[in-house]
Design an enzyme around this catalytic site. Sequence first.
Site, PDB file in Angstrom:
ATOM      1  N   ARG A  81       2.700  -5.549   4.606  1.00 13.97           N
ATOM      2  CA  ARG A  81       3.744  -6.222   5.794  1.00 13.97           C
ATOM      3  C   ARG A  81       3.760  -5.060   6.932  1.00 13.97           C
ATOM      4  O   ARG A  81       3.682  -5.718   8.002  1.00 13.97           O
ATOM      5  CB  ARG A  81       5.453  -6.098   4.965  1.00 13.97           C
ATOM      6  N   GLU A  91      10.835   6.822 -22.318  1.00 10.31           N
ATOM      7  CA  GLU A  91      10.722   8.117 -21.643  1.00 10.31           C
ATOM      8  C   GLU A  91      11.983   8.784 -21.117  1.00 10.31           C
ATOM      9  O   GLU A  91      12.044  10.071 -21.494  1.00 10.31           O
ATOM     10  CB  GLU A  91       9.960   7.466 -20.350  1.00 10.31           C
ATOM     11  N   ARG A 127      41.127  -5.335 -37.338  1.00 10.42           N
ATOM     12  CA  ARG A 127      40.852  -6.270 -36.621  1.00 10.42           C
ATOM     13  C   ARG A 127      41.625  -7.550 -36.947  1.00 10.42           C
ATOM     14  O   ARG A 127      42.208  -8.452 -36.243  1.00 10.42           O
ATOM     15  CB  ARG A 127      39.536  -6.805 -36.195  1.00 10.42           C
ATOM     16  N   LEU A 129       1.085  -1.157  -0.023  1.00 12.86           N
ATOM     17  CA  LEU A 129       0.052   0.048   0.072  1.00 12.86           C
ATOM     18  C   LEU A 129       0.837   1.183  -0.034  1.00 12.86           C
ATOM     19  O   LEU A 129       0.690   2.259   0.847  1.00 12.86           O
ATOM     20  CB  LEU A 129      -0.956  -0.208   1.323  1.00 12.86           C
ATOM     21  N   ALA A 130       1.772   1.354  -1.000  1.00  8.66           N
ATOM     22  CA  ALA A 130       2.303   2.565  -1.318  1.00  8.66           C
ATOM     23  C   ALA A 130       1.503   3.453  -2.124  1.00  8.66           C
ATOM     24  O   ALA A 130       0.341   2.941  -2.531  1.00  8.66           O
ATOM     25  CB  ALA A 130       3.881   2.333  -1.815  1.00  8.66           C
ATOM     26  N   HIS A 143       9.630   1.066 -22.808  1.00  2.34           N
ATOM     27  CA  HIS A 143       8.512   2.192 -22.579  1.00  2.34           C
ATOM     28  C   HIS A 143       9.280   3.193 -21.640  1.00  2.34           C
ATOM     29  O   HIS A 143       9.517   4.391 -22.003  1.00  2.34           O
ATOM     30  CB  HIS A 143       7.253   2.098 -21.847  1.00  2.34           C
ATOM     31  N   ASN A 144      10.027   2.727 -20.548  1.00  4.94           N
ATOM     32  CA  ASN A 144      10.669   3.910 -19.636  1.00  4.94           C
ATOM     33  C   ASN A 144      12.350   4.332 -20.393  1.00  4.94           C
ATOM     34  O   ASN A 144      12.571   5.484 -20.096  1.00  4.94           O
ATOM     35  CB  ASN A 144      11.349   2.878 -18.233  1.00  4.94           C
ATOM     36  N   HIS A 190      41.387 -11.904 -36.960  1.00  3.72           N
ATOM     37  CA  HIS A 190      40.075 -11.916 -36.779  1.00  3.72           C
ATOM     38  C   HIS A 190      39.134 -12.069 -38.022  1.00  3.72           C
ATOM     39  O   HIS A 190      38.129 -12.363 -38.040  1.00  3.72           O
ATOM     40  CB  HIS A 190      39.652 -10.685 -36.186  1.00  3.72           C
ATOM     41  N   LYS A 229       8.347  -3.395  -3.873  1.00  5.29           N
ATOM     42  CA  LYS A 229       9.794  -2.920  -4.393  1.00  5.29           C
ATOM     43  C   LYS A 229      10.273  -4.114  -5.325  1.00  5.29           C
ATOM     44  O   LYS A 229      10.183  -5.160  -4.999  1.00  5.29           O
ATOM     45  CB  LYS A 229      10.774  -2.497  -3.511  1.00  5.29           C
ATOM     46  N   LYS A 268       7.503  -2.885 -20.964  1.00  2.00           N
ATOM     47  CA  LYS A 268       7.560  -1.430 -19.948  1.00  2.00           C
ATOM     48  C   LYS A 268       8.676  -1.136 -19.772  1.00  2.00           C
ATOM     49  O   LYS A 268       9.188   0.099 -19.861  1.00  2.00           O
ATOM     50  CB  LYS A 268       6.961  -2.100 -18.429  1.00  2.00           C
ATOM     51  N   SER A 287       2.078   1.951 -16.174  1.00  2.00           N
ATOM     52  CA  SER A 287       2.781   3.105 -16.289  1.00  2.00           C
ATOM     53  C   SER A 287       1.614   4.287 -15.962  1.00  2.00           C
ATOM     54  O   SER A 287       0.494   4.322 -16.508  1.00  2.00           O
ATOM     55  CB  SER A 287       3.410   3.339 -17.792  1.00  2.00           C
ATOM     56  N   GLY A 291       0.343   1.327  -5.209  1.00  2.00           N
ATOM     57  CA  GLY A 291      -0.897   0.341  -4.603  1.00  2.00           C
ATOM     58  C   GLY A 291      -2.226   0.756  -4.212  1.00  2.00           C
ATOM     59  O   GLY A 291      -3.156   0.280  -4.627  1.00  2.00           O
ATOM     60  N   LYS A 305      16.097   5.096 -11.674  1.00  4.51           N
ATOM     61  CA  LYS A 305      15.886   4.196 -10.948  1.00  4.51           C
ATOM     62  C   LYS A 305      16.263   2.696 -11.669  1.00  4.51           C
ATOM     63  O   LYS A 305      16.248   1.718 -11.247  1.00  4.51           O
ATOM     64  CB  LYS A 305      14.261   3.945 -10.721  1.00  4.51           C
TER      65      LYS A 305
END
Length: 483
Positions: A34, A191, A446, A11-12, A187-188, A452, A76, A184, A129, A15, A261
């Site tokens: 919790r 963003e 190379r 429940l942040a 998406h971020n 290579h 989290k 997602k 989002s 939520g 984040k």
Amino acid sequence: MSNADIGLVGLAVMGENLVLNMESHGYTVAVYNRTISKVDDFVNGRAKGKKIIGTHSVEEFVSQLKRPRKVMIMVKAGNPVDAFIEQVVPHLEEGDIIIDGGNSHFPDSIRRTKYLEEKRLHFVGAGVSGGEEGALTGPSIMPGGSVAAWVHVKPIFQSIAAKVEGGTPCCDWVGEDGAGHFVKMVHNGIEYGDMQLISEAYQIMKNLLGMSNEEMHEVCKEWNEGELESYLIEITRDILAYKEDDGFYLLDKILDTAGQKGTGKWTGIVSLDLGIPLTLIGEAVYARSLSAQKKERVEASKILSGPQIKFDGDKKQFLEDLRLALYASKLVSYAQGYVLMKHAAQEFKWNLNYGGIALMWRGGCIIRSVFLGKIKEAFDNNSELTNLLLDPFFKEKIENSQASWRKVISTAALNGIWIPAMSTALNYFDGYRNERLPANLLQAQRDYFGAHTYERIDKPRGEFFHTNWTGRGGTTSSTTYNA
């Protein structure tokens, strides 16, 4: 007695708002946290008088849920998600569903899907989002995971999601196991790119054109009424006009160090793993990292100097050039993001609906914009489209923007204005449209120092050659591989 249609743990802010959103659409929701006091505070506060059931233990929480039980976790990302899964699994039965609505990394969702399906349970990794406002009034939801779970969560998710033209929900099934959280994550990443591009346009207006916050506010207001209309331009417009009680603009008082984040970084890392040039999002992530080195930058500014800033052109025309440069750069960012999703779908065996993803991003989420409607049309017209830059609509747009785009970037460079995302967008475009790049020299180097090998233009692809460049090297070549 089992009364709840769905249960939510955590429940942040996100939520709580999702619970209130579900309840407002006619669903009864059981909640658990919790820290038990949060449950009581919520039930006696924002949830008072609503069809929301507070519970004080995992056992009580599960007992309130109708079969198949739907448990949504909003905690989290990382270990806390796994810890709660371990707590709740012993209380669940075959066919029950665990939904992770946090910003989890997609490999975790791949792992959790496999783990829970082996226990005859279902898992949904859903990217959500829209921030706290979106969670309450209608987010964009990107679910993936156990295909069998979708029929059970679809009515709830599609009813609480944002709606666009014709009431179409910004939520549909994305794909198997980690697909929802992967989309997602992209998406971020986009963003990050959008925010950096807008910040660079702000830097150009402020430092090169010497515009006031009020003038920049008016420009963003105008841009938001045209093809750049989007949530991020809209909030930039509002931020530029916001004053504190002392009459001074808040923006001018905010320290120029950006946080992050991790989702933008994850997008960049995956692009490197898959060998996809996601240059704009990468620059946007690095731009935040450079901004965080504030103390070093302050010291460097006393030692290192650049050109004297001087603009003596037509300001109105340059603002139109800037609008077009922003649009073209934004297009490159989305094009790169979609190429990454296409290659990830092949790598992880997902069936992604690219037009559907654009539609999911049309409302509710941070990157929502009118622009996304055109992306959906592009994939509706050609589901096999390899790069958005090749779509007729976007090809015409970028070609019409080219002169302005180049003018803005060259003017910024000549005046020492920092625009990493906008300039890398143009570099990608110039690289992608070039039939021949200087990688032939790179491959020769190379082969010279590491044997290579190389391919030849006068021989079939897949045939590799090695040259004894110095006369001392012999004929043994290195194993060919692609990183």
